[in-house]
Design a protein around this motif. Structure first.
Motif, PDB file in Angstrom:
ATOM      1  N   GLN A  83      12.338  46.541   1.790  1.00 55.19           N
ATOM      2  CA  GLN A  83      11.187  47.042   2.587  1.00 55.19           C
ATOM      3  C   GLN A  83      11.156  45.726   3.515  1.00 55.19           C
ATOM      4  N   LYS A  84      11.614  44.727   3.224  1.00 55.57           N
ATOM      5  CA  LYS A  84      11.320  43.573   3.969  1.00 55.57           C
ATOM      6  C   LYS A  84      11.922  43.354   5.349  1.00 55.57           C
ATOM      7  N   LYS A  85      11.263  43.145   6.388  1.00 59.19           N
ATOM      8  CA  LYS A  85      11.649  43.072   7.634  1.00 59.19           C
ATOM      9  C   LYS A  85      11.506  41.401   7.944  1.00 59.19           C
ATOM     10  N   ILE A  86      12.749  40.974   8.175  1.00 60.46           N
ATOM     11  CA  ILE A  86      12.839  39.578   8.595  1.00 60.46           C
ATOM     12  C   ILE A  86      13.395  39.331  10.196  1.00 60.46           C
ATOM     13  N   LEU A  87      12.885  38.659  10.815  1.00 64.33           N
ATOM     14  CA  LEU A  87      13.201  38.586  12.683  1.00 64.33           C
ATOM     15  C   LEU A  87      13.939  36.999  12.197  1.00 64.33           C
ATOM     16  N   LEU A  88      15.076  36.933  12.808  1.00 64.66           N
ATOM     17  CA  LEU A  88      15.640  35.596  12.770  1.00 64.66           C
ATOM     18  C   LEU A  88      15.643  35.081  14.363  1.00 64.66           C
ATOM     19  N   VAL A  89      14.905  34.043  14.653  1.00 65.89           N
ATOM     20  CA  VAL A  89      14.618  33.539  16.047  1.00 65.89           C
ATOM     21  C   VAL A  89      15.623  32.406  16.251  1.00 65.89           C
ATOM     22  N   GLY A  90      16.897  32.635  16.890  1.00 70.04           N
ATOM     23  CA  GLY A  90      17.783  31.490  17.081  1.00 70.04           C
ATOM     24  C   GLY A  90      18.807  31.599  16.290  1.00 70.04           C
ATOM     25  N   ALA A  91      19.626  32.525  16.421  1.00 72.24           N
ATOM     26  CA  ALA A  91      20.905  32.938  15.555  1.00 72.24           C
ATOM     27  C   ALA A  91      22.236  32.047  15.865  1.00 72.24           C
ATOM     28  N   GLY A  92      22.028  30.727  15.658  1.00 74.39           N
ATOM     29  CA  GLY A  92      23.146  30.004  15.908  1.00 74.39           C
ATOM     30  C   GLY A  92      23.759  29.765  14.367  1.00 74.39           C
ATOM     31  N   ALA A  93      24.426  28.588  14.289  1.00 77.53           N
ATOM     32  CA  ALA A  93      25.352  28.164  13.155  1.00 77.53           C
ATOM     33  C   ALA A  93      24.372  28.425  11.870  1.00 77.53           C
TER      34      ALA A  93
END
Lengths: 335, 335
Positions: free
Chosen positions: A7-17
């Motif tokens: 149910q958890k929504k995660i947003l990743l800002v800056g998807a580098g290494a």
């Protein structure tokens, strides 16, 4: 725990290494992980990340959604994300880093998680989003993007973290504790070595001792790797002395020793670790310099010097290196 | 004066941008000037130097003889030269600089004249040639070799000099005085602004204050010119602070102020001069770095630090810059 990760929504800002590894592990734990990419948007949108990890194995990480901007991510999920992981470089000397989240649909329920280097980085986010929960963390992960969308990684990733409090005496609320445990649980399910650290700023200082010495000395010696830095007696000694300066500042700021190792011994212990790495490496600040990209000199060096000045602690080595870096930064940004 | 300049045989060792100007002026004064060339041997042997000077005019300087080595110069004139002008770069960290003169037919009558930068440079020659007269000098001349054998120069060249004495209280002999006056006379006839300076080491320190700050900061900021160094507040301040460190050492060594300007004001005064130069310039140390040639970091930086250490004077800025330069030097020499 009975939390439903799905149910958890995660947003990743800056998807580098770095970001891609933590995003991948959280998706493995069952979370829905969307990413905001910049330079690698096209490749990741098309085929995701190809990850080769000596610890986790080989895999393809396909985010649940790939966006080219935070605005796009917000439009896709107007009710907002549960966790927003910020994994970009942090360059407050160029732009307030929190501005990137302005378009992110940060709403009341969103917890902002900073997976970024440096000292004094939290204030920018705390000021712009005073009513959001803010987690600050230290990542230990050996990873690099060998080419666009292709990540090579070794060892088990770890993350130590806690809620950020402007005043360290402020109590962490019950609600915040639940979120911390929840986040730790997701990470643990994703096989990340996760730890809620009571004195998180202390850990930041330990990491800065390493960063504030090795990164500038590497940049300022026409791009040297750790083997070259340690094999030259002059720069080896410079590393030790610059670490001592940073330790004095850190101990004064957090008002206790940085580690159980006596502070007189800590620099040598850190260099011993670097000495024993299987391979020499180039710090990311050096890679940025060589590519004429902005370097994180504000949060890795300058903010430490500012603390030192406020506390009347002499840091001539750090100041010398910062001045040299400042002109290099200026020239790189003008070109 | 009744000295016959034409009878005087001068050997110039290291005929680059600086050496060629002084050799040319001494030949103009009537001396016989032979040169030992290295990288520019072939061109100079064939057609001499083409010199374009805003002060002295345009001319072609044809040395009385051009040699590719000191050995060749000695074979040509076994009875030896009256003055041997040493104008090479000085790199005692690589090789004892006096060794170059071993093959030079230095005999009793030869006076060695050092036209070289740095602190503590005389000892190498004094040790190897204890019975020769040794003149140490500070050159002020804006000159560069724009291409092989082609020299561009502005303003009147000056040379301040005196006999070198290991112990500054040692009296200069009558014979040495005659030679000093003779050398001054040749220079003056060649329109070089020549001055016998009582406290020559004091002048060396004044020049090092300039050199020890501007040269390393230029090298360590990916090759910056004086305009870039002064326009960046951080490096401008670093220049001032590093000059203050050098002044403290110099004043302790020579036991008096370096100039009539109060030492607190001297760095600012030097930077004002640099600010007002008609054009920004790159120090020769920076040019050497960019061409991966050895840099004079021993005599310009390290020898000053050694004095500071002996006198228990803290010079953390100079030490930091030296350590960085040391690794750059090491890498350049290994490549």
């Amino acid at each position: 725990m009975t939390i439903e990760a799905t149910q958890k929504k995660i947003l990743l800002v800056g998807a580098g290494a770095v970001g891609s590894i933590y995003g991948w592990r959280l998706q493995q734990a069952g979370c829905s992980v969307s990413v905001v990419c910049r330079s690698n948007y096209k490749v990741v949108k098309e085929s995701g990340f190809q990850i080769d990890s000596t610890f986790y194995g080989k895999d393809s990480f396909k985010p649940n959604a790939v966006f080219s901007s935070c605005k796009q991510a917000a439009e896709e999920l107007p009710e907002g994300y549960d966790f927003i992981l910020v994994c970009t470089k942090i360059l407050p000397d160029i732009l307030n880093p929190a501005i990137i989240l302005k378009d992110c649909a940060v709403n009341e329920k969103s917890t902002i998680v900073l997976i970024q280097n440096g000292i004094g980085i939290e204030k920018y986010y705390a000021e712009m989003f005073p009513s959001n929960k803010l987690i600050t963390s230290i990542a230990h992960v050996f990873t690099k993007q060998v080419k666009t969308g292709v990540i090579s990684q070794v060892d088990q990733a770890s993350l130590i973290f806690n809620v950020f409090k402007q005043n360290p005496d402020q109590i962490i609320s019950e609600e915040e504790n639940i979120i911390l445990e929840e986040f730790k649980d997701f990470l643990t399910r994703g096989k990340v070595n996760a730890k809620i650290e009571e004195n998180i700023q202390r850990e930041r200082w330990v990491k800065i001792v390493w960063n504030i010495s090795i990164s500038p000395v590497s940049v300022l010696t026409v791009g040297s790797n750790t083997r070259e830095l340690l094999d030259c007696p002059e720069t080896r000694n410079l590393l030790l002395e610059s670490m001592h300066e940073a330790i004095r500042v850190g101990e004064a700021v957090i008002n206790k020793p940085l580690t159980d190792t006596p502070s007189t011994e800590l620099p040598k212990q850190i260099l011993d670790k670097v000495d024993n790495l299987p391979e020499p490496f180039y710090p990311s600040m050096m890679i940025d310099m060589q590519n004429k990209r902005p370097m994180e000199i504000q949060v890795i060096v300058k903010n430490v010097i500012d603390y030192a000045n406020n506390l009347n602690i002499n840091v001539p080595i750090l100041q010398t290196m910062y001045a040299l870096l400042a002109l290099i930064q200026k020239k790189n940004l003008n070109n």
